[in-house]
Motif scaffolding. Structure first.
Motif, PDB file in Angstrom:
ATOM      1  N   PHE A 152       0.825  -1.209   0.000  1.00 16.06           N
ATOM      2  CA  PHE A 152       0.000   0.000   0.000  1.00 16.06           C
ATOM      3  C   PHE A 152       0.861   1.262   0.000  1.00 16.06           C
ATOM      4  O   PHE A 152       0.502   2.260  -0.613  1.00 16.06           O
ATOM      5  N   TYR A 160      -7.371  15.542  -0.298  1.00 16.66           N
ATOM      6  CA  TYR A 160      -8.150  15.064   0.848  1.00 16.66           C
ATOM      7  C   TYR A 160      -9.595  15.550   0.765  1.00 16.66           C
ATOM      8  O   TYR A 160     -10.521  14.824   1.088  1.00 16.66           O
ATOM      9  N   PRO A 182      -8.862   5.519  -3.075  1.00 17.43           N
ATOM     10  CA  PRO A 182      -7.501   5.030  -2.814  1.00 17.43           C
ATOM     11  C   PRO A 182      -6.554   5.475  -3.929  1.00 17.43           C
ATOM     12  O   PRO A 182      -5.361   5.592  -3.713  1.00 17.43           O
ATOM     13  N   GLU A 241      -4.895   8.682  -2.870  1.00 19.19           N
ATOM     14  CA  GLU A 241      -4.273   8.747  -1.538  1.00 19.19           C
ATOM     15  C   GLU A 241      -2.776   9.021  -1.696  1.00 19.19           C
ATOM     16  O   GLU A 241      -1.958   8.105  -1.809  1.00 19.19           O
ATOM     17  N   ARG A 277      -1.556   9.644   3.451  1.00 17.64           N
ATOM     18  CA  ARG A 277      -1.265   8.392   4.165  1.00 17.64           C
ATOM     19  C   ARG A 277      -0.467   8.673   5.439  1.00 17.64           C
ATOM     20  O   ARG A 277      -0.718   8.084   6.486  1.00 17.64           O
ATOM     21  N   TYR A 336      -0.469  11.443   7.188  1.00 19.80           N
ATOM     22  CA  TYR A 336      -1.359  12.064   8.174  1.00 19.80           C
ATOM     23  C   TYR A 336      -2.183  10.995   8.898  1.00 19.80           C
ATOM     24  O   TYR A 336      -2.293  10.999  10.121  1.00 19.80           O
ATOM     25  N   LYS A 337      -2.744  10.073   8.110  1.00 21.48           N
ATOM     26  CA  LYS A 337      -3.579   9.035   8.730  1.00 21.48           C
ATOM     27  C   LYS A 337      -2.751   8.175   9.691  1.00 21.48           C
ATOM     28  O   LYS A 337      -3.191   7.842  10.782  1.00 21.48           O
ATOM     29  N   PHE A 389      -1.733  10.648  12.781  1.00 29.05           N
ATOM     30  CA  PHE A 389      -2.721  11.305  13.640  1.00 29.05           C
ATOM     31  C   PHE A 389      -4.072  10.606  13.733  1.00 29.05           C
ATOM     32  O   PHE A 389      -4.934  11.057  14.478  1.00 29.05           O
ATOM     33  N   LEU A 390      -4.286   9.564  12.965  1.00 34.29           N
ATOM     34  CA  LEU A 390      -5.510   8.781  13.154  1.00 34.29           C
ATOM     35  C   LEU A 390      -5.153   7.437  13.772  1.00 34.29           C
ATOM     36  O   LEU A 390      -5.833   6.950  14.662  1.00 34.29           O
TER      37      LEU A 390
END
Lengths: 436, 297
Positions: free
Chosen positions: B76, B241, B247, B250, B255, B257-258, B261-262
């Motif tokens: 990915f 975003y 996908p 993306e 990617r 950031y996710k 921070f996610l």
């Protein structure tokens, strides 16, 4: 020191004491920016009238909610005394030491029996079946459906539907009927479409949508106790559910590839779709004629049953937790004692909050209060949720990366998609030492 | 007392000496740089070799090169890199072609040239988020003006996985071509007019004049525009975003950031950020080397 200076210093000290005393009685609750947060602010104003303790509900947009909450946690900040956090956060927030354990509070106030069982299980307990509690179920929510009653009750449509499918046109009781109705109303030439579903893969929207199908088809995301996913997540039932969710996508309006609660309500308000999936918390806007010109012709139903008769829905909503870094933990627990009182929960429901209080939920008064409360009541006893482990966000990312290309991009098969996702999740659980 | 008073007065009149003034300016800047740049840079380099997660109270464990090897072998992540490379190529090429073309058009007499130039510069003055939301409406298959103007019916720009990246790149081209145009215009106006006159006397053709006079002389400044735009395109986040959730759009910044921070995979995302940093520095160095070559000609 002159008398004047002494007086001045005395004044400063007195003011500082007054400020300290006042701040000890100011509680801050952090939540996402949406109507229920406004309803909660109205409710807590009544707490201030009763006790003199002021409570402020501070909000941030949904897209920023998780990041802002965890940034504050990571900084061990005391900006918030309580937080109305997502059910998936339980693992990360409890294992990370950000939430105060509430097991004793639960035992003392019998919270486990007072609130609906599913809400206690998913909003409060972590790990599953451990008897350890971290939140008070605050805003119960789940995914339900809205639909256009005027389209469904149009005699010509009813006749045509019966002729084509052999049964009466009515809100679907099964997913098979949901697919039929979506297909029936899907008429791109007339700018009319069958259904609106969640497809946004930024966070948990699309996964929640798919869960509605997976759970009702009798499938599961995995074994929440052993973390086993292989053979469960990619079971034949789950594969069928995913195929049918994709089929529903083919009946959505054009451009329906990044949609969540806003777009799904718009599908009804703009007269685009016959049926629309959404969280119950967003349904009040559909009954408001100022925001929905079709308000008089909007109905609601619970997520339909799957082929085996199983009927479940994806859980939304949040529990309210005390933040470990708060300077006002005692006052926060005093507030929660007030919040779980039956009269307060009734008032919470009256204001528009979705109570998780079992007695209030079951009351005829609540079930008849709005056109969607009955569907909400039915749903709240059948909800299921996503993994609440600390690595839930990684599991969500993997799910988004696998599901989206299949549903929206038409890549691969449902079986390949779920096989790959099961392998991803198994690897994640192994990485965190949950499986061998 | 009578002697010390004039001395104090002299000192106040002299004020701070040069060294003190220098230190007064430099030390806060150095302290600021150390606290906000150097320390985070070194700290994130350290965390990139650990399994640190900022969302937990667990201590960071040293994992060596594990994060780097995981990232460089993850399918990915490679997809994110490929998408980003494709995006940078489409976007920067588009901006150079459109921007330079506009500069060529504006580098001649025309009425209201100043007003037209100002209007053309407007897109790059807008906020990325506003542009994203605005173009989302323009691309809408139901009521979007793009489909309506081009007679494309209900063509899906953002919902189609194959088109979404192009749609984001087109928006970026619209927004940032004026930047290339502005720099190119500066370069074009600096080309000595006598060279064109000499070429005209020698009866040189338009293409010959363009490739032998215009382009070589504008190349250094165009190269600077390309460097800036490549670096910016490489770290594009907001536009992609907001516009799309595919996908296929993306980009690595999304990617990253996710991841950071996610998912709160702090160690892993630090390693990812370092890989991106090395790549951006590497690409920039290639450009700068080429820029120096062009200047030497």
């Amino acid at each position: 020191m002159s008398t004047k200076l002494k007086g001045l210093l005395g004044g400063v000290v007195m003011s500082a004491m007054a400020v300290t005393a006042a701040s000890a009685e100011d509680l801050v609750i952090f939540w996402a920016e949406w109507d229920p947060a406004n309803f909660l602010q109205e409710l807590v104003n009544e707490y201030e009238e009763e006790t003199g303790v002021s409570v402020t509900v501070e909000t941030t947009p949904w897209s920023d909610f998780q990041t802002k909450a965890f940034t504050e946690f990571n900084a061990r900040g005391s900006a918030y005394d309580m937080i109305v956090g997502d059910s998936q956060w339980l693992g990360a927030a409890s294992e990370g030491g950000h939430y105060v354990e509430m097991t004793d509070f639960f035992a003392k106030h019998n919270v486990g029996d007072v609130m609906a069982p599913a809400t206690v299980k998913y909003y409060a307990e972590y790990p599953g079946n451990s008897g350890k509690f971290w939140s008070i179920p605050a805003e119960g929510d789940a995914v339900g459906w809205s639909y256009r009653t005027d389209w469904f009750e149009d005699p010509a449509e009813m006749k045509a539907f019966k002729a084509k499918y052999g049964y009466d046109l009515a809100p679907p009781a099964t997913w098979a009927q949901l697919l039929d109705i979506a297909e029936f109303f899907h008429r791109p030439d007339e700018d009319r479409y069958g259904v609106a579903i969640y497809t946004d893969n930024s966070y948990d929207a699309m996964v929640m949508g798919v869960e509605n199908a997976i759970f009702s088809y009798g499938a599961e995301l995995g074994n929440f106790e052993t973390y086993e996913v292989e053979g469960i997540l990619n079971s034949p039932e789950a594969v069928q559910a995913l195929e049918d969710y994709k089929k529903l996508y083919s009946y959505t309006p054009p451009g329906w590839a990044k949609t969540f609660f806003v777009e799904n309500n718009q599908a009804i308000t703009e007269g685009l779709a016959a049926m629309s999936m959404n969280y119950f918390a967003f349904f009040p806007a559909l009954l408001n004629e100022a925001t929905n010109p079709h308000a008089a012709n909007t109905g609601f139903f619970a997520n339909p049953a799957g082929p085996t008769g199983a009927q479940h829905a994806a859980l939304g909503g949040q529990g309210i937790s005390v933040v470990s870094y708060s300077d006002n933990q005692e006052e926060s627990f005093a507030f929660l004692e007030w919040f779980i009182r039956e009269d307060v929960q009734k008032r919470w429901a009256e204001l528009g909050g979705y109570t998780a209080h079992a007695a209030t939920l079951e009351s005829e008064e609540f079930r008849q209060a709005t056109p969607y409360n009955e569907a909400f009541y039915q749903t709240m006893f059948k909800v299921k949720d996503f993994w609440a482990v600390p690595e839930f966000a990684e599991l969500l990312t993997a799910a988004n990366q696998r599901l989206y290309p299949f549903i929206v991009g038409d890549e691969g098969t449902a079986q390949e998609t779920l096989d790959a996702l099961a392998a991803d999740w198994a690897a994640t659980f192994k990485k965190y030492g949950r499986t061998e | 007392m009578t002697h010390s008073e004039p001395r104090a007065g002299q000192s106040a009149a002299r004020g701070l000496n040069d060294k003190s003034i220098r230190n007064l300016f430099i030390f806060p800047t150095i302290a600021f740089l150390i606290i906000f740049n150097i320390f985070p840079l070194l700290f994130s380099l350290y965390t990139s070799f650990t399994d640190f997660r900022a969302s937990t109270n667990a201590p960071a464990n040293w994992v060596g090169l594990e994060n780097y090897s995981y990232l460089l072998t993850n399918e990915f992540i490679w997809r994110n890199f490929t998408i980003t490379a494709k995006y940078v190529l489409i976007s920067v090429t588009g901006q150079v072609v459109v921007g330079f073309g506009l500069a060529m058009l504006l580098n001649r007499y025309m009425p209201f040239k100043g007003l037209i130039t100002t209007l053309l510069l407007l897109p790059m003055m807008l906020s990325m988020a506003v542009v994203g939301l605005f173009w989302k409406l323009l691309y809408d298959p139901n009521f979007g003006i793009i489909n309506h103007s081009l007679g494309l019916g209900k063509f899906e720009w953002l919902a189609n996985p194959d088109m979404a990246l192009w749609a984001v790149a087109i928006t970026d081209i619209w927004m940032w071509s004026p930047f290339v145009m502005l720099l190119s215009l500066a370069g074009l106006s600096a080309v000595p007019k006598h060279l064109y006159e000499a070429a005209e006397i020698d009866r040189a053709g338009t293409f010959y004049t363009f490739f032998r006079i215009t382009l070589p002389l504008v190349a250094p400044i165009l190269m600077i525009a390309i460097i800036f735009r490549t670096m910016e395109a490489f770290k594009t986040f907001d536009l992609a975003y907001i516009l799309s959730s595919q996908p296929t759009t993306e980009l690595i910044a999304i990617r990253l950031y996710k991841m950071a921070f996610l998912e709160w995979q702090t160690g892993l995302s630090s390693a990812f950020a370092y890989i991106v940093l090395v790549m951006v520095v590497g690409i920039t160095m290639i450009y700068v080397k080429y820029l120096n070559k062009v200047k030497e000609r």
